[in-house]
Design an enzyme around this catalytic site. Structure first.
Site, PDB file in Angstrom:
ATOM      1  N   CYS A 114       0.821  -1.211   0.000  1.00 27.30           N
ATOM      2  CA  CYS A 114       0.000   0.000   0.000  1.00 27.30           C
ATOM      3  C   CYS A 114       0.856   1.263   0.000  1.00 27.30           C
ATOM      4  O   CYS A 114       0.715   2.121  -0.885  1.00 27.30           O
ATOM      5  CB  CYS A 114      -0.969  -0.015   1.180  1.00 27.30           C
ATOM      6  SG  CYS A 114      -0.215  -0.276   2.802  1.00 27.30           S
ATOM      7  N   HIS A 115       1.766   1.408   0.962  1.00 25.20           N
ATOM      8  CA  HIS A 115       2.638   2.581   0.974  1.00 25.20           C
ATOM      9  C   HIS A 115       3.441   2.660  -0.316  1.00 25.20           C
ATOM     10  O   HIS A 115       3.618   3.737  -0.900  1.00 25.20           O
ATOM     11  CB  HIS A 115       3.616   2.526   2.151  1.00 25.20           C
ATOM     12  CG  HIS A 115       2.985   2.546   3.496  1.00 25.20           C
ATOM     13  ND1 HIS A 115       2.429   3.691   4.048  1.00 25.20           N
ATOM     14  CD2 HIS A 115       2.827   1.570   4.431  1.00 25.20           C
ATOM     15  CE1 HIS A 115       1.971   3.415   5.261  1.00 25.20           C
ATOM     16  NE2 HIS A 115       2.195   2.144   5.512  1.00 25.20           N
TER      17      HIS A 115
END
Length: 307
Positions: A114-115
């Site tokens: 995600c990041h």
């Protein structure tokens, strides 16, 4: 009809994928009863029956699942960290040059972290086009809702009488060994690992990844960066937009519940903020996984997604 198996369907990402696929008329979900969903023989049988298999598992279990699927026809989309920098796996961020075409033919796809999704979206074009040097020491911070920590963290944040330290944002990855760093470096072609500061806060979902730049480190202007993003990102899934009017703020949960990503450039002529906003459970996880599946099946990539 395409048969789909979600190995690890009880986890946060697996549940979200199941919710999005269960009403699709073009797919048949293979569901294991609760009592055998962790049984290796039952999992192997399901993997060999499937056309598409999503692995929503811890890294070691994902590696095991790939071994169980050996010899099957199943195309695998792994949402764990296990294969994101592995040879023979296509990195599942379709907006990178050549990835959409590679995904259309892929049998092994590693869904991005995600990041990392936000960081890669912001940095890869700048390195590719020579606007920043690969050796440049970048700094990034990323705000995420607590759902990104999975069931355990969700339970902690939603518990009665919870620890009061959860009332404020909390920084983690303090040793600078965050598991997304390897893919961030490799996919962006960086020669220097960035300083990365992830922060979890008291809201359910949504993510805001920020990369900071000084003009002196940029081989061009802030307007060049904006134009590059506008040229690269103009689809329903990832799109450039000027900063929204939020009274001088930019909320990390603005795209909560959605599957797209918004790219924005803020700052001034000397100090520049590169910003990606999206849902950590959407384009940061299950939304990206379903987008990848749609591409692999030759469908409109937004099918079944909220964009």
């Amino acid at each position: 009809m395409t048969k789909v198996f979600i190995d690890g369907s009880a986890g946060t990402t697996g549940l979200r994928i199941h919710e999005r696929l269960q009403d699709r008329s073009d797919l048949q979900l293979i569901i294991l009863p609760d009592e055998v969903r962790k049984d290796d023989n039952a999992r192997k049988e399901a993997l060999h029956e499937a056309d598409i298999a999503f692995l929503c598992l811890p890294d070691a279990a994902a590696v095991q699942a790939v071994a169980l699927a050996e010899g099957s026809k199943a195309a695998i989309i792994d949402t764990s960290t296990a294969h994101r920098t592995a040879d023979g796996w296509v990195y599942g961020f379709a907006e990178l040059p050549g990835k959409r075409e590679a995904l259309a033919k892929a049998k092994r796809v590693a869904n991005p972290g995600c990041h990392a999704s936000g960081f890669v979206a912001l940095v890869e074009p700048l390195v590719r086009e020579g606007l920043i040097a690969p050796e440049l020491g970048l700094q990034s911070f990323s705000l995420t809702g607590y759902s990104g920590g999975g069931k355990g963290m969700i339970a902690d944040y939603q518990a009665e009488g919870r620890n009061p330290l959860l009332d404020a944002p909390r920084q983690y990855g303090l040793t600078q060994q965050h598991k997304h760093l390897k893919e961030m470096v490799k996919l962006c072609g960086l020669a220097t690992t960035p300083v990365f500061c992830p922060i979890v806060a008291d809201y359910y979902s949504g993510m805001e990844v920020v990369v900071t730049l000084f003009r002196k480190d940029l081989k061009g202007t802030p307007e060049d960066v904006k134009q590059l993003y506008k040229n690269r990102y103009h689809t329903a899934m990832v799109h450039y937009e000027e900063a929204a009017d939020e009274s001088g703020f930019l909320s990390a949960n603005a795209l909560s519940g959605r599957d797209d990503m918004q790219i924005t450039v803020c700052g001034n002529e000397e100090r520049i903020l590169l910003i990606a906003r999206f849902d950590n459970l959407g384009k940061g996880a299950s939304g990206a996984a379903i987008q990848n599946m749609n591409i692999m099946l030759g469908l409109d990539e937004t099918t079944g997604l909220n964009v």
